[in-house]
Design a protein around this motif. Structure first.
Motif, PDB file in Angstrom:
ATOM      1  N   LEU A 131       0.866  -1.174   0.000  1.00 36.66           N
ATOM      2  CA  LEU A 131       0.000   0.000   0.000  1.00 36.66           C
ATOM      3  C   LEU A 131       0.905   1.227   0.000  1.00 36.66           C
ATOM      4  O   LEU A 131       1.541   1.537   1.012  1.00 36.66           O
ATOM      5  N   TRP A 132       0.991   1.902  -1.132  1.00 32.83           N
ATOM      6  CA  TRP A 132       1.840   3.082  -1.308  1.00 32.83           C
ATOM      7  C   TRP A 132       0.968   4.304  -1.071  1.00 32.83           C
ATOM      8  O   TRP A 132       0.051   4.582  -1.849  1.00 32.83           O
ATOM      9  N   ILE A 133       1.247   5.032   0.012  1.00 32.88           N
ATOM     10  CA  ILE A 133       0.359   6.090   0.484  1.00 32.88           C
ATOM     11  C   ILE A 133       1.055   7.437   0.353  1.00 32.88           C
ATOM     12  O   ILE A 133       2.023   7.715   1.078  1.00 32.88           O
ATOM     13  N   PRO A 134       0.607   8.302  -0.571  1.00 30.92           N
ATOM     14  CA  PRO A 134       1.226   9.615  -0.711  1.00 30.92           C
ATOM     15  C   PRO A 134       0.785  10.540   0.415  1.00 30.92           C
ATOM     16  O   PRO A 134      -0.367  10.516   0.855  1.00 30.92           O
ATOM     17  N   LEU A 135       1.711  11.370   0.873  1.00 29.24           N
ATOM     18  CA  LEU A 135       1.414  12.348   1.921  1.00 29.24           C
ATOM     19  C   LEU A 135       1.535  13.776   1.393  1.00 29.24           C
ATOM     20  O   LEU A 135       1.488  14.739   2.167  1.00 29.24           O
ATOM     21  N   ASP A 136       1.683  13.894   0.071  1.00 26.01           N
ATOM     22  CA  ASP A 136       1.664  15.171  -0.638  1.00 26.01           C
ATOM     23  C   ASP A 136       0.897  14.947  -1.933  1.00 26.01           C
ATOM     24  O   ASP A 136       0.727  13.805  -2.386  1.00 26.01           O
ATOM     25  N   GLU A 141       2.639  13.295 -13.739  1.00 31.00           N
ATOM     26  CA  GLU A 141       3.973  13.240 -14.353  1.00 31.00           C
ATOM     27  C   GLU A 141       5.066  12.786 -13.399  1.00 31.00           C
ATOM     28  O   GLU A 141       6.175  12.433 -13.842  1.00 31.00           O
ATOM     29  N   THR A 142       4.821  12.777 -12.076  1.00 26.55           N
ATOM     30  CA  THR A 142       5.845  12.297 -11.136  1.00 26.55           C
ATOM     31  C   THR A 142       5.352  11.139 -10.277  1.00 26.55           C
ATOM     32  O   THR A 142       6.011  10.760  -9.318  1.00 26.55           O
ATOM     33  N   THR A 143       4.221  10.564 -10.637  1.00 25.91           N
ATOM     34  CA  THR A 143       3.665   9.488  -9.826  1.00 25.91           C
ATOM     35  C   THR A 143       4.346   8.155 -10.109  1.00 25.91           C
ATOM     36  O   THR A 143       5.082   7.995 -11.099  1.00 25.91           O
ATOM     37  N   LEU A 144       4.095   7.203  -9.233  1.00 25.60           N
ATOM     38  CA  LEU A 144       4.540   5.830  -9.441  1.00 25.60           C
ATOM     39  C   LEU A 144       3.787   5.248 -10.640  1.00 25.60           C
ATOM     40  O   LEU A 144       2.583   5.433 -10.778  1.00 25.60           O
ATOM     41  N   GLU A 145       4.516   4.542 -11.507  1.00 24.54           N
ATOM     42  CA  GLU A 145       3.912   3.909 -12.680  1.00 24.54           C
ATOM     43  C   GLU A 145       4.080   2.396 -12.599  1.00 24.54           C
ATOM     44  O   GLU A 145       5.030   1.887 -11.988  1.00 24.54           O
ATOM     45  N   PHE A 146       3.189   1.676 -13.284  1.00 26.17           N
ATOM     46  CA  PHE A 146       3.145   0.221 -13.213  1.00 26.17           C
ATOM     47  C   PHE A 146       2.939  -0.374 -14.599  1.00 26.17           C
ATOM     48  O   PHE A 146       2.255   0.215 -15.440  1.00 26.17           O
ATOM     49  N   TRP A 191      -1.511   7.094 -11.724  1.00 26.99           N
ATOM     50  CA  TRP A 191      -2.580   8.004 -11.351  1.00 26.99           C
ATOM     51  C   TRP A 191      -2.014   9.213 -10.604  1.00 26.99           C
ATOM     52  O   TRP A 191      -1.091   9.055  -9.787  1.00 26.99           O
ATOM     53  N   ALA A 192      -2.562  10.385 -10.849  1.00 29.19           N
ATOM     54  CA  ALA A 192      -2.355  11.502  -9.944  1.00 29.19           C
ATOM     55  C   ALA A 192      -3.056  11.156  -8.634  1.00 29.19           C
ATOM     56  O   ALA A 192      -4.194  10.659  -8.643  1.00 29.19           O
ATOM     57  N   VAL A 193      -2.380  11.369  -7.519  1.00 32.19           N
ATOM     58  CA  VAL A 193      -2.946  10.980  -6.231  1.00 32.19           C
ATOM     59  C   VAL A 193      -2.787  12.109  -5.220  1.00 32.19           C
ATOM     60  O   VAL A 193      -1.922  12.972  -5.354  1.00 32.19           O
TER      61      VAL A 193
END
Length: 266
Positions: A131-136, A141-146, A191-193
């Motif tokens: 579970l990768w949880i962004p705090l910002d 364009e800078t998100t994690l990709e899969f 995804w933008a998150v």
């Protein structure tokens, strides 16, 4: 307890090896930010800090600190993370493997190379989820990709450090494909998150992230690695694993057990 996730989300995770969860940890953002602040002020000796060639911001990476920081323990044991993990993995039991903190400060010219998590690890099992949880805020364009569906390829690729060097030179594994050089051949998703969202993915799913070249925006992320039913310890002579868990005395193939790997559900 009623089901948290929609059936469609669980199916997407099963089929693609990755899915996005919106707002599931909104109430825990400040707790995790506080934990990361404490962690960065008191890193583990194994923590790594990478810097790009341009001398910009740091890429701070640390793990296995949950027992040292109350904010991490609070989240791991009291948030809905274990229940969400159980639903995604379709598992009766959920066990903690470890937590992983990844902070890319503004102007961090260091990408996260394409990789799978599973070949780094000293554990294995048929049911896994990070579970990768962004705090910002993280723009697309800078998100994690899969690479969608790569968890079903039946492949294990050579692990590398985040600076691109091999973790083990002679591990018998093949190099990961050149995803960036041949993106049209793969279904690359991302995804933008926002803070409190989560991206859930199988340990075998290939993923990576671009550098954070923003002059002002940092990217803090807390990643929780969970295991489901029938998780086993993996011990391979002469192979470095990350995290290393040198204090664990389990034998190869043993069921995962011990204070380092608490059962969170089931």
């Amino acid at each position: 307890m009623p089901q948290i996730l929609e059936d469609q989300t669980i199916t997407e995770f099963r089929d693609k090896g990755v899915t996005v969860l919106r707002g599931v940890f909104t109430d825990w953002v400040e707790t995790l930010r506080s934990g990361i602040d404490s962690n960065m002020a008191d890193p583990d000796p194994n923590a790594r800090i990478y810097k790009g060639d341009n001398g910009g911001g740091r890429f701070f990476v640390d793990y296995c600190n949950w027992a040292r920081f109350d904010d991490y323990k609070d989240f791991i044991f009291n948030s809905p993370a274990a229940k969400i993990g159980a639903e995604l993995m379709e598992s009766r039991q959920v066990q903690l493997f470890h937590e992983h903190v990844l902070v890319k400060e503004a102007a961090t010219g260091v990408p996260t190379p394409w990789h799978q998590d599973a070949p780094y690890y000293c554990v294995s099992g048929p049911k896994t989820v990070s579970l990768w949880i962004p705090l910002d805020e993280v723009p697309r364009e800078t998100t994690l990709e899969f690479v969608s569906g790569s968890h079903k390829w039946g492949k294990s690729y050579r692990p590398q450090r985040f600076d691109g060097s091999a973790l083990n030179e002679d591990d018998g594994l093949e190099d990961i494909p050149d995803i960036n050089g041949d993106r049209d051949q793969y279904e690359v998703v991302g995804w933008a998150v926002s803070p409190g969202d989560a991206i859930a993915f199988d340990y075998r799913t290939i993923h990576g992230a671009p550098a954070n070249n923003s002059a002002s925006r940092q990217r803090r992320a807390f990643s929780l690695r969970l295991l489901g039913d029938d998780a086993r310890f993996v011990r391979r002579e002469g192979i470095v694993t990350s995290p290393p868990f040198p204090q664990v005395a389990l034998k190869h193939g043993d069921r995962l057990a011990g204070d380092e790997f608490p059962v969170l559900l089931g």
